[in-house]
Design a protein around this motif. Structure first.
Motif, PDB file in Angstrom:
ATOM      1  N   THR A  86      55.027  38.365  45.605  1.00  7.63           N
ATOM      2  CA  THR A  86      54.041  39.430  45.410  1.00  7.63           C
ATOM      3  C   THR A  86      52.728  39.102  46.104  1.00  7.63           C
ATOM      4  OG1 THR A  86      55.024  40.007  43.268  1.00  7.63           O
ATOM      5  CG2 THR A  86      52.769  40.759  43.694  1.00  7.63           C
TER       6      THR A  86
ATOM      7  N   LEU B 234      50.559  40.618  50.221  1.00  4.89           N
ATOM      8  CA  LEU B 234      49.311  41.364  50.132  1.00  4.89           C
ATOM      9  C   LEU B 234      48.500  41.335  51.424  1.00  4.89           C
ATOM     10  CD1 LEU B 234      48.159  40.276  46.551  1.00  4.89           C
ATOM     11  CD2 LEU B 234      49.305  42.397  47.226  1.00  4.89           C
TER      12      LEU B 234
ATOM     13  N   HIS C 291      41.238  46.288  52.705  1.00  8.06           N
ATOM     14  CA  HIS C 291      41.634  45.863  51.357  1.00  8.06           C
ATOM     15  C   HIS C 291      40.675  46.433  50.312  1.00  8.06           C
ATOM     16  CE1 HIS C 291      44.863  43.325  52.613  1.00  8.06           C
ATOM     17  NE2 HIS C 291      44.108  42.486  53.277  1.00  8.06           N
TER      18      HIS C 291
ATOM     19  N   HIS D 106      42.401  52.441  44.143  1.00 13.04           N
ATOM     20  CA  HIS D 106      43.190  52.086  42.960  1.00 13.04           C
ATOM     21  C   HIS D 106      42.354  52.134  41.693  1.00 13.04           C
ATOM     22  CE1 HIS D 106      45.108  49.228  40.094  1.00 13.04           C
ATOM     23  NE2 HIS D 106      46.223  49.775  40.545  1.00 13.04           N
TER      24      HIS D 106
ATOM     25  N   VAL E 124      42.114  42.238  44.937  1.00 10.79           N
ATOM     26  CA  VAL E 124      43.435  42.643  45.436  1.00 10.79           C
ATOM     27  C   VAL E 124      44.539  41.967  44.643  1.00 10.79           C
ATOM     28  CG1 VAL E 124      44.996  42.491  47.418  1.00 10.79           C
ATOM     29  CG2 VAL E 124      42.617  43.176  47.763  1.00 10.79           C
ATOM     30  N   ILE E 125      44.396  40.667  44.405  1.00  9.19           N
ATOM     31  CA  ILE E 125      45.409  39.932  43.644  1.00  9.19           C
ATOM     32  C   ILE E 125      45.450  40.425  42.211  1.00  9.19           C
ATOM     33  CG2 ILE E 125      45.981  37.647  42.718  1.00  9.19           C
ATOM     34  CD1 ILE E 125      44.981  36.459  45.331  1.00  9.19           C
TER      35      ILE E 125
ATOM     36  N   ASP F 246      44.739  43.399  41.087  1.00 11.44           N
ATOM     37  CA  ASP F 246      45.409  44.696  41.035  1.00 11.44           C
ATOM     38  C   ASP F 246      46.925  44.555  41.161  1.00 11.44           C
ATOM     39  OD1 ASP F 246      43.039  45.975  40.709  1.00 11.44           O
ATOM     40  OD2 ASP F 246      42.877  46.730  42.765  1.00 11.44           O
ATOM     41  N   ALA F 247      47.366  43.549  41.958  1.00 11.04           N
ATOM     42  CA  ALA F 247      48.797  43.402  42.210  1.00 11.04           C
ATOM     43  C   ALA F 247      49.538  42.771  41.038  1.00 11.04           C
ATOM     44  CB  ALA F 247      49.015  42.565  43.473  1.00 11.04           C
TER      45      ALA F 247
END
Length: 391
Positions: free
Chosen positions: A73, A77, A109, A116, A191-192, A194-195
């Motif tokens: 995952t 990204l 990003h 998001h 970003v991490i 959200d993932a």
């Protein structure tokens, strides 16, 4: 009933240590050469302290960490090199991400994070080329307070005076390229989050810039060199030059072999690891001084004993003290390895090796070095007697 004292080593031991000096020399040379080759080929696994980048500690909300899935995952990204490792227990992991550049990919990003977190109609675009400016666009007009809250969604903190007072749809945040690069570290963390946020909680984050890492590395290297020079100077003035050179060789052997341990097991080389290297140098020289003191005393006492026999005798006399000190430190460091947790793991493993190799080098490197340097006991005795006569 009288209690008898405990002796870890029987009294009057007569181990012939010096008979194994050639084997020890070959083994030590091999270990040090392999350590240097490994350092040149594979390098050290520098931690965030020296390399720069982002370290994110995450913990599973339920169940255990699945490193393979988490790695897949995070690796997809587009943040560059990502590495993962377990951190403490089976529910916690440490995610390392390479330092982010302040380029347009970072802004893209940020645009995805804003969409998001704030919904459709939001966009983040780079400003004029050659600057670090960033343009934010909202679906409706916002005042200064609204814009401040909006940009904070992507980790950007701005002052009220930097934002327009009137309700506008687009605002430009003035930044230098360096400032935008620093902001991009926070974007990567968002970003991490959200993932993986649905399954993991972010416990802590750390970001170190390349300039700070380079300064820390330079300061660390200078600290190691200064320590070694100070120790050598102390040994040089306290003992004859043969003793000082033997102690220097033993200390360098311990430091190089410890670095080899970091290379072999890919341990994180951070500020705590550097502290371990300095501690090992001090521990090694302390044990060497104890043995050398006894050697020098016996040079005065046994005037007809040859050097190899005298070295064996001196080492056996100090063997009980050496082993008691080493075992005590070994047990304490072993407890750190088991219970100290991941933060102290590299330090503890290095110290565990340092206790072993420091004791070994005091006998088979420092003392054996006196033989290879052809120390002449008679000459030292004559010089001492001449100095006493002059006094």
């Amino acid at each position: 009933m009288l209690w008898k004292p405990l002796h870890l080593v029987p009294r009057n031991t007569k181990f012939d240590f010096m008979s194994q000096r050639y084997l020890a020399l070959g083994l030590s040379t091999l270990i040090n050469v392999l350590s240097l080759v490994g350092l040149a080929v594979f390098g050290l696994n520098f931690g965030i302290d020296f390399q720069g980048g982002i370290a994110i500690q995450v913990r599973a909300k339920e169940g255990t960490i699945h490193l393979d899935n988490l790695r897949a995952t995070a690796g997809a990204l587009g943040l560059g090199e990502v590495s993962l490792q377990s951190f403490g227990d089976d529910r916690t992991a440490l995610i390392r991400v390479q330092r982010q550049e302040g380029n347009n990919a970072c802004v893209a990003h940020a645009d995805a994070v804003m969409t998001h977190r704030a919904g459709a109609g939001w966009s983040v675009k780079p400003g004029a080329e050659g600057t670090g400016d960033v343009l934010f666009t909202s679906p409706g007009p916002l005042d200064a307070s609204g814009w401040r809250d909006a940009v904070s969604r992507v980790g950007l903190t701005v002052l009220e005076r930097e934002l327009p007072r009137n309700n506008v749809n687009t605002v430009k945040i003035d930044m230098t390229p360096e400032q935008r690069a620093e902001w991009c570290q926070q974007v990567a963390i968002k970003v991490i989050d959200d993932a993986i946020g649905g399954q993991y909680d972010i416990r802590s984050t750390e970001s170190v810039g390349p300039k700070v890492g380079a300064e820390l590395m330079h300061s660390g290297v200078m600290a190691v060199l200064a320590t070694m020079v100070a120790i050598v100077a102390y040994m040089w003035f306290r003992f004859e030059w043969q003793f000082g050179l033997g102690a220097l060789i033993a200390m360098a052997h311990d430091v190089i072999s410890t670095i080899g341990i970091f290379v072999l097991f890919r341990l994180d080389f951070s500020l705590t690891a550097l502290a371990a290297v300095l501690t090992i140098a001090g521990y090694s020289i302390n044990d060497t001084v104890v043995v050398f003191d006894r050697v020098r005393e016996n040079l005065r006492r046994y005037k007809k004993m040859n050097l190899i026999e005298l070295l064996n005798f001196s080492i056996n006399e100090t063997l009980s003290r050496t082993l008691m000190t080493s075992v005590t430190v070994f047990v304490a460091v072993a407890a750190l390895v088991i219970f100290g947790g991941p933060v102290l793991y590299s330090f503890s493993i290095a110290m565990l090796w340092g206790v072993i190799v420091g004791t070994y080098s005091s006998i088979w490197i420092a003392c054996a070095g006196l033989v290879f340097m052809k120390l002449r006991p008679e000459q030292l005795r004559h010089e001492e007697e001449g100095a006493k006569a002059k006094a």
